[in-house]
Scaffold this motif. Structure first.
Motif, mmCIF file in Angstrom:
data_model
loop_
_atom_site.group_PDB
_atom_site.id
_atom_site.type_symbol
_atom_site.label_atom_id
_atom_site.label_comp_id
_atom_site.label_asym_id
_atom_site.label_seq_id
_atom_site.Cartn_x
_atom_site.Cartn_y
_atom_site.Cartn_z
ATOM 1 N N CYS A 13 -1.089 -4.700 -10.269
ATOM 2 C CA CYS A 13 -1.878 -3.561 -10.735
ATOM 3 C C CYS A 13 -2.014 -2.617 -9.551
ATOM 4 O O CYS A 13 -2.031 -3.052 -8.401
ATOM 5 N N GLU A 14 -2.106 -1.334 -9.838
ATOM 6 C CA GLU A 14 -2.216 -0.342 -8.774
ATOM 7 C C GLU A 14 -3.586 0.312 -8.839
ATOM 8 O O GLU A 14 -3.949 0.894 -9.859
ATOM 9 N N ILE A 15 -4.351 0.195 -7.769
ATOM 10 C CA ILE A 15 -5.682 0.796 -7.719
ATOM 11 C C ILE A 15 -5.549 2.125 -6.976
ATOM 12 O O ILE A 15 -5.125 2.170 -5.833
ATOM 13 N N LYS A 16 -5.912 3.201 -7.678
ATOM 14 C CA LYS A 16 -5.628 4.551 -7.195
ATOM 15 C C LYS A 16 -6.689 5.100 -6.253
ATOM 16 O O LYS A 16 -7.884 4.859 -6.448
ATOM 17 N N ASN A 17 -6.251 5.879 -5.267
ATOM 18 C CA ASN A 17 -7.128 6.754 -4.502
ATOM 19 C C ASN A 17 -8.343 6.096 -3.867
ATOM 20 O O ASN A 17 -9.457 6.587 -4.014
ATOM 21 N N LEU A 48 0.824 -1.213 0.000
ATOM 22 C CA LEU A 48 0.000 0.000 0.000
ATOM 23 C C LEU A 48 0.856 1.261 0.000
ATOM 24 O O LEU A 48 1.912 1.322 0.627
ATOM 25 N N GLU A 49 0.379 2.253 -0.741
ATOM 26 C CA GLU A 49 0.963 3.593 -0.675
ATOM 27 C C GLU A 49 -0.127 4.484 -0.087
ATOM 28 O O GLU A 49 -1.166 4.678 -0.711
ATOM 29 N N VAL A 50 0.110 4.983 1.113
ATOM 30 C CA VAL A 50 -0.901 5.809 1.779
ATOM 31 C C VAL A 50 -0.474 7.274 1.726
ATOM 32 O O VAL A 50 0.655 7.609 2.083
ATOM 33 N N SER A 78 -2.171 2.828 -18.636
ATOM 34 C CA SER A 78 -1.086 1.880 -18.446
ATOM 35 C C SER A 78 -0.131 2.512 -17.447
ATOM 36 O O SER A 78 -0.074 3.734 -17.314
ATOM 37 N N LYS A 79 0.579 1.685 -16.728
ATOM 38 C CA LYS A 79 1.425 2.157 -15.633
ATOM 39 C C LYS A 79 2.556 3.037 -16.169
ATOM 40 O O LYS A 79 3.283 2.658 -17.075
ATOM 41 N N GLU A 80 2.702 4.231 -15.568
ATOM 42 C CA GLU A 80 3.821 5.081 -15.974
ATOM 43 C C GLU A 80 5.070 4.656 -15.209
ATOM 44 O O GLU A 80 5.001 4.137 -14.109
#
Ligand code: ADP
Ligand code: MG
Length: 484
Positions: free
Chosen positions: A220-224, A18-20, A271-273
């Motif tokens: 995969c990264e799920i944002k916000n 996680l990125e918080v 797509s992922k940057e």
């Protein structure tokens, strides 16, 4: 929910990091003196720096630096005495300068660790990769006019701490416990209010799956994602989706996705940057940030007692179970309330009353403990009346209900309603004699072996005394008399 996704071809394990983003509590922004107050009229809290005006120079806000260091220490992390601010370049209408000031290769806080408490009573360590300071962007507002987008820059430049975890999380439950623990820690030290509804804490959720024993899969990264519940649901959906793709013969593309909380699903966003897409470079307007080791030590020495230490102390001093203890310490206000109730009293009994009765009422009324209709002193007073046998535990629940409704203390309610327990054994004996005489058939049944009838007799005595007979005395006298 569980850690394993059962696919058609076998089990898969979830891997989660996680990125918080936590908004720093500070009156002014990270690089300007503009206010950070929530809910102001759009574009009323914007300095020239925040608006990206040419030639404006950012000046670092010392309070935000101190907050980041405090948070790093609470995460048991290394504090980097030298860190660097970089420009992360991208174009977006709510980012007027065309770059966000962030930290990349030299963040202010390095590796740390957070302990999470799981519902089964076990604990697990989750590694912290880093914490860095960065400025928030503005907000695009799409719902004022159909043919135009408005930009509100009040949020632009507010300090955020991005707290990145190692991919050590293995289930939605662990992810939920991790976010709750972070929120608890941040609130203990007053560096972020943890208010996810207002967006002061937001979560990017990285999810991959693998067959047991294999190396990590593509994530995969799920944002916000903006609530604990949504974090958990997003992971569950995303892991199942990835398993279906893999079992269908496909491969997972590394991409950024959005969680649709209405539909409960994730959808591709872009797509992922990669880092090089942002052309990070040190911001030429800002010198490297150098901290004095003594100053950091001073902050460390001034840290308050943190939830883990408090939890251990509650277990040790009040004899609570680790789980009850962790429930009580999550919010520091709850912990303080409990300590007032428990001081000089039976700790386990105090914990039961706070967790079951008080939290039950607060949950039902949607209140937090600062608005509790029953003060800690008043709840303590009620417990004292149970301990000194003025009332039974059963009657105490009724008294508590009246305390919640009226705000009166236990003593006045007990007096007004005449709830004082009957401990006079003579009076209880007289009631029991009457019942025995009036129910010869039941007495005979009891004596011929139907011992379950004991409960019926206790009930009769309680009825006759409006529940006020001392239960221990009733039981003792009944035992004696029923034997005949
Ligand atoms: P970025 O900044 O591009 O999002 P990072 O290297 O900072 O990338 O990692 C972001 C997050 O992704 C971290 O929380 C990390 O734990 C997590 N992560 C890395 N690899 C995986 C993986 N294979 N599966 C799930 N999460 C992962
Ligand atoms: Mg990321």
């Amino acid at each position: 929910m569980s850690a394993i996704v059962q696919g058609a071809t076998g089990p898969f394990e979830m891997v989660i990091g996680l990125e918080v983003h936590a908004q720093v509590i500070s009156r002014a922004k990270l690089f300007s003196g503009a206010s950070t107050a929530f809910g102001a009229e759009p574009n009323t809290q914007v300095s020239f720096v925040d608006a990206g005006m040419p030639g404006m120079l950012p000046v670092i806000n010392g309070v935000c630096v101190e907050q980041a260091v405090k948070t790093g220490l609470a995460l048991n992390a290394e504090i980097n005495l030298v860190s660097v601010f970089d420009r992360k370049n991208y174009f977006y209408p709510d980012l007027p300068a065309g770059y966000q000031i962030s930290q990349y290769s030299q963040p202010i806080v390095g590796k740390g660790v957070v302990t999470i408490d799981l519902p089964d009573g076990t604990a697990k360590s989750i590694g912290i990769t880093r914490l860095h300071l960065e400025m928030d962007a503005g907000k695009s507002v799409h719902d004022i006019r159909a043919d135009a987008t408005h930009v509100d820059l009040n949020r632009a430049g507010i300090a955020l701490m991005e707290i990145v975890s190692e991919p050590d999380i293995r289930s939605p439950e662990e992810a939920g416990a991790y976010v709750r623990k972070l929120r608890s820690l941040l609130r203990y030290i007053d560096t972020c209010d943890g208010n996810m509804e207002e967006g002061s804490m937001r979560c990017d959720v990285n999810v991959s799956v693998r067959r047991p024993g294999e190396k990590f899969g593509t994530r995969c990264e799920i944002k916000n994602v903006n609530s604990v519940r949504f974090v958990m649901r997003a992971i569950e959906y995303e892991a199942a989706r990835q398993v279906a793709v893999i079992e269908g013969g496909g491969t997972i593309a590394q991409e950024t996705r959005l969680f649709d909380s209405q539909k409960g699903e994730t959808r591709p966003m872009r797509s992922k940057e990669e880092a090089h897409d942002y052309r990070y470079f040190p911001d030429p307007d800002l010198l490297p940030l150098r901290l004095d080791a003594k100053w950091v030590d001073g902050i460390k020495a001034a840290l308050p007692e943190l939830p883990d230490a408090r939890k251990e102390r509650f277990v040790r001093d009040f004899g609570l179970s680790p789980y009850d203890s962790s429930v009580l310490v999550t919010e520091k206000e709850n912990a303080a309330y409990f300590e007032t109730v428990a001081k000089g009293r039976d700790g386990k009994m105090a914990a039961n009353w706070v967790i079951t009765e008080l939290f039950g009422v607060l949950n039902k009324q949607g209140l937090d403990v600062s608005k509790s209709p029953v003060s800690a002193a008043a709840l303590g007073g009620l417990i004292d009346r149970i301990k000194d046998n003025t009332i039974s535990g059963r009657i105490a629940k009724d008294v508590f209900e009246i305390m919640v409704e009226t705000g009166k203390d236990a003593d006045s309610i007990i007096e007004e309603k005449g709830l004082r327990q009957v401990t006079d054994t003579g009076a209880i004996e007289a009631e029991i004699d009457k019942i025995i005489v009036g129910n010869a058939d039941k007495v005979a049944q009891f004596r011929s072996g139907k011992e379950a009838l004991k409960g019926w007799f206790v009930g009769q005595v309680m009825k006759a005394t409006s529940g006020k007979a001392n239960p221990a005395a009733v039981n003792a006298i009944l035992d004696k008399k029923l034997k005949g």
